[in-house]
Motif scaffolding. Sequence first.
Motif, PDB file in Angstrom:
ATOM      1  N   GLY A 174       0.826  -1.205   0.000  1.00  0.00           N
ATOM      2  CA  GLY A 174       0.000   0.000   0.000  1.00  0.00           C
ATOM      3  C   GLY A 174       0.853   1.244   0.000  1.00  0.00           C
ATOM      4  N   TRP A 178      -4.578   0.195  -1.909  1.00  0.00           N
ATOM      5  CA  TRP A 178      -4.660   0.509  -0.478  1.00  0.00           C
ATOM      6  C   TRP A 178      -3.817   1.728  -0.155  1.00  0.00           C
ATOM      7  N   GLN A 185      -2.806   4.674   3.050  1.00  0.00           N
ATOM      8  CA  GLN A 185      -2.814   4.894   4.493  1.00  0.00           C
ATOM      9  C   GLN A 185      -3.193   6.331   4.811  1.00  0.00           C
ATOM     10  N   TRP A 230      -5.278   2.048   7.208  1.00  0.00           N
ATOM     11  CA  TRP A 230      -5.341   1.674   5.796  1.00  0.00           C
ATOM     12  C   TRP A 230      -6.784   1.640   5.282  1.00  0.00           C
ATOM     13  N   ARG A 284       1.563  -4.297   3.279  1.00  0.00           N
ATOM     14  CA  ARG A 284       0.338  -4.156   4.055  1.00  0.00           C
ATOM     15  C   ARG A 284      -0.206  -5.531   4.431  1.00  0.00           C
ATOM     16  N   ASP A 285      -0.140  -6.458   3.452  1.00  0.00           N
ATOM     17  CA  ASP A 285      -0.678  -7.789   3.699  1.00  0.00           C
ATOM     18  C   ASP A 285       0.149  -8.793   2.899  1.00  0.00           C
ATOM     19  N   ALA A 335       1.899   4.377   1.793  1.00  0.00           N
ATOM     20  CA  ALA A 335       1.908   4.855   3.173  1.00  0.00           C
ATOM     21  C   ALA A 335       1.803   6.371   3.225  1.00  0.00           C
TER      22      ALA A 335
END
Lengths: 65, 140
Positions: free
Chosen positions: B59, B130, B132, B137, B69-70, B61
């Motif tokens: 993502g 995504w 932030q 997020w 992020r994941d 930031a």
Amino acid sequence: MSMSTKSAVIAVLVGATWLTGCVTINIYFPAAAAEKAADRIIDEVWQLRDDASPINGAQKEGEAK
Amino acid sequence: MTILNTLRVAVGVLCLSLAGLAFAQGNLEINTPAISALQQAMQQRHAQLAPMYGSGAVGLARDGTVAVRDASSVPLAQRGQLNALIAAENADRAALYREIARANGHPEWEAEVRTTFAKRWVERAQSGWWVQGAGGWTRK
């Protein structure tokens, strides 16, 4: 010190302060220009100018109709 | 009195010309070899990063960097590669912000350049990516 010399000295001091104020404009961060520069670089990095962007693509399609 | 008036006019003219100079700086200098090289490297890396943004693995930031992020959507074997990619991108981004500030004669602008970019990366992220924000997020 004669009256006119005094006035001249004051004028120079006032002028110097004024000038400092003017020069300060250049020291402030140019937020709008920075945003423009960021957008130009983002366009390049993300290739948004060659209608890779769905937003631009949609706009163009919309115009064509 | 004439000295005073002459001084007044001179200062006025100087002030106006300086204001004009400041006004003429409507653009920041970004056409330096260092900035172009960074831009090109980031553009090439984007081909690898774009699917990661789409999948939500990476993502944008709020500090102007990219962040994992994941990682769960990335196969274990490729996570090292992902981290290297992120590190390279963030190194280039940091260098880009620094170079823009330097190219414009104000190295102290680096943090503000970074903040400006952070805002624009997030605002211009494609839908599905995504980003932030202050609250964490979110998916665009």
